[in-house]
Design an enzyme around this catalytic site. Sequence first.
Site, mmCIF file in Angstrom:
data_model
loop_
_atom_site.group_PDB
_atom_site.id
_atom_site.type_symbol
_atom_site.label_atom_id
_atom_site.label_comp_id
_atom_site.label_asym_id
_atom_site.label_seq_id
_atom_site.Cartn_x
_atom_site.Cartn_y
_atom_site.Cartn_z
ATOM 1 N N HIS A 76 0.854 -1.184 0.000
ATOM 2 C CA HIS A 76 0.000 0.000 0.000
ATOM 3 C C HIS A 76 0.896 1.243 0.000
ATOM 4 O O HIS A 76 1.947 1.237 0.641
ATOM 5 C CB HIS A 76 -0.851 -0.028 1.275
ATOM 6 C CG HIS A 76 -2.106 0.795 1.214
ATOM 7 N ND1 HIS A 76 -2.093 2.153 0.998
ATOM 8 C CD2 HIS A 76 -3.398 0.451 1.347
ATOM 9 C CE1 HIS A 76 -3.334 2.602 1.026
ATOM 10 N NE2 HIS A 76 -4.152 1.601 1.224
ATOM 11 N N GLY A 120 0.490 -4.962 1.818
ATOM 12 C CA GLY A 120 -0.761 -5.242 1.104
ATOM 13 C C GLY A 120 -0.525 -5.937 -0.223
ATOM 14 O O GLY A 120 -1.386 -6.641 -0.733
ATOM 15 N N TYR A 150 -5.170 -4.787 10.428
ATOM 16 C CA TYR A 150 -5.627 -5.375 9.164
ATOM 17 C C TYR A 150 -7.120 -5.656 9.242
ATOM 18 O O TYR A 150 -7.687 -5.801 10.327
ATOM 19 C CB TYR A 150 -4.822 -6.641 8.832
ATOM 20 C CG TYR A 150 -4.434 -6.672 7.371
ATOM 21 C CD1 TYR A 150 -3.521 -5.750 6.874
ATOM 22 C CD2 TYR A 150 -5.012 -7.553 6.487
ATOM 23 C CE1 TYR A 150 -3.175 -5.726 5.539
ATOM 24 C CE2 TYR A 150 -4.676 -7.537 5.136
ATOM 25 C CZ TYR A 150 -3.758 -6.625 4.675
ATOM 26 O OH TYR A 150 -3.442 -6.601 3.344
#
Length: 271
Positions: A76, A120, A150
């Site tokens: 991410h 991610g 998460y």
Amino acid sequence: MQIPSHTTEMQAPSLILTEVSNGIGTITLHHEAKRNALSEHMVQEMIQAFDQFKQAGVRVAILRALPGVKVWSAGHDVTELPAGGHDPLSWQDSLRTLIREVEIFPGPVVALIEGGVWGGACELVFACDMVVATPEATFAATPAKLGVPYNVTGLLTFLNVAPPHIAKEMLFTGRPMTAARLERQGVINGVVPAEHIGAHVFEMARTIAQNAPLAVSVMKEQLRILAGANAVSPGDFERIQSLRRVVYNSHDYAEGIQAFKEKRLPHYHGE
Ligand code: YXS
């Protein structure tokens, strides 16, 4: 010949390359400067590519980075995560949206991995239908290192591909795990030397593309539904969300994000 995905002079430069041939569509991550971080911009381009593949009748998609990369994807884009006080992985988050796109794409998505896979991006790869990696590839799940709570479907992605002890080791230590170790656990389909991995993955894709596409895509959707068929009571779901809220409202979460931006190690105090 790989072509940059459609760009015009008004758009930002493309962060992916796309190619379609013989029913196989390839998306190549192409943003070395940020180690292929899954930014909003890159994710939107990948979603457009999947839409183009659907219109072109692509039967198998391959997700890869440029041959020879040291970092497949750094995960991410941390600079796009909220500083605190908001769910960093809510339904509309770009990473969550991308993972759902991979899961509902009407054909198998095969991840071709070279280099390091982080955060991610590790979940993105595990959400693909098959994963083939070079011996040098590594996979690191990093929420614990950044202080990120998460989300439920994200943890389910890990639990659907890895035995619980392996998923917990990845998630709790945040340490990269080797392709060989994950292959031994059945988490990835195979380990193939870099000089052969392209041909190996394309040969698998060609085999799938020659099979009955309706049967393949319906089995993929059935397996997606079955994999997500974990009953969580409304009370348990509310408890999960309240626990995650404590985390993303914590000092530790803000510290994790800030430390990354300041390129320093975080100092966590459990509050
Ligand atoms: O300093 P400049 O501007 O050149 O930018 C640097 C990095 O800041 C940038 N970059 C990133 N930017 C946003 N988000 C990222 N995830 C990210 N990773 C890197 O890219 C430029 C080059 O990075 P640099 O100098 O560190 O490259 P390197 O070759 O020395 O090291 C490559 C890595 C991947 C080992 C290193 O960049 C790294 O450790 N990146 C962070 C990996 C990580 O922790 N990813 C998790 C992101 S958060 C996430 O995915 C989920 C929310 S969660 O954490 O829950 O899983």
